[in-house]
Design an enzyme around this catalytic site. Structure first.
Site, short mmCIF file in Angstrom:
data_model
loop_
_atom_site.label_atom_id
_atom_site.label_comp_id
_atom_site.label_asym_id
_atom_site.label_seq_id
_atom_site.Cartn_x
_atom_site.Cartn_y
_atom_site.Cartn_z
N LEU A 61 0.87 -1.18 0.00
CA LEU A 61 0.00 0.00 0.00
C LEU A 61 0.91 1.23 0.00
CD1 LEU A 61 -2.74 -0.83 2.72
CD2 LEU A 61 -3.01 -0.86 0.23
N ASP A 62 0.44 2.32 -0.61
CA ASP A 62 1.19 3.57 -0.54
C ASP A 62 1.45 3.96 0.91
OD1 ASP A 62 1.04 3.74 -3.29
OD2 ASP A 62 -0.49 5.31 -3.31
N ARG A 63 2.54 4.67 1.13
CA ARG A 63 2.90 5.10 2.49
C ARG A 63 1.73 5.80 3.19
NH1 ARG A 63 7.03 9.97 3.05
NH2 ARG A 63 5.12 11.07 2.44
N ARG A 162 -5.68 7.42 -6.71
CA ARG A 162 -5.39 8.84 -6.51
C ARG A 162 -5.47 9.59 -7.85
NH1 ARG A 162 -0.26 8.07 -2.41
NH2 ARG A 162 -0.17 10.35 -2.50
#
Length: 215
Positions: A61-63, A162
């Site tokens: 997962l993205d930070r 996003r």
């Protein structure tokens, strides 16, 4: 974009554990895997392996995204789960808060994505060389200036949710890469991996692990 990496120090939140798989609730602001350089060494994988030395990475997962993440505890499980992700046999459901309220209640974004090389790690829509990317979305709540939406990616491109929401004209609140102005001025990226459906590597039974967003 130089931002000091200061990950949260919350204790691990275990959602499910058995002999083959481990599911945890990743906090926002913590890298899934180590970044480049010693200052980016702290990550969910290293914290998991401190407690579960056999844990193996399956996906990321993205930070800045929080929520359900699965790790394998055996090589067999890692291969089995890796194939499920690769063949799109898993189903991922996210909740996000976005700027503005979409005119429609539901829809699908079908826009190909590719890395924006001069500005990496940013991604961009590119109809010539982009890789196919599709996201189903549904408005859950009209919040006035903002909306709460459910997002179900059909593909797993980097930053897909996003960029797709930005392309719709409704960037995810608090997004340091793709939101601007008032939409960016939130304490965190309002994106949470709420639910993961997969087949258990031992026996193939369908499983659904869920955790509600903290926003």
């Amino acid at each position: 974009m130089s931002v000091v990496y200061s990950p949260p120090q919350d204790p691990l939140v275990i959602l499910h554990e058995d002999a083959e798989v481990l599911l945890v609730d990743k906090p926002a602001g913590l890298l899934s895997v180590p970044g480049k350089g010693p200052e980016l060494a702290d990550c969910l994988l290293s914290r998991i392996q401190a407690a579960f030395p056999d844990a193996l990475l399956v996906h990321r997962l993205d930070r800045d995204t929080s929520g359900v993440m699965i790790f394998a505890l055996t090589r067999h499980a890692q291969r089995h789960l890796g194939l499920q992700f690769e063949k799109r046999m898993t189903q991922k459901t996210y909740v996000a808060r976005v700027w503005g309220v979409p005119a429609q209640k539901t829809g699908t974004v079908d826009l190909p994505l590719i890395v924006d090389w001069p500005n990496r790690p940013l991604q961009k829509v590119d109809h010539e060389t982009g890789k196919p990317a599709q996201t189903d979305w549904r408005v859950l709540k009209d919040e006035g200036e903002t909306a709460r939406v459910r997002l179900q990616p059909k593909t797993g491109r980097s930053h897909q949710l996003r960029v797709h929401m930005m392309a719709l004209g409704h960037p995810i609140l608090g997004d340091p890469f793709y939101a601007t102005g008032a939409a960016r001025d939130f304490p965190r990226l309002m994106l949470h991996s709420q639910e993961l459906r997969f087949k258990h590597p031992q026996g193939g039974r369908s499983m659904k692990i869920r955790t509600n967003p903290p926003f």
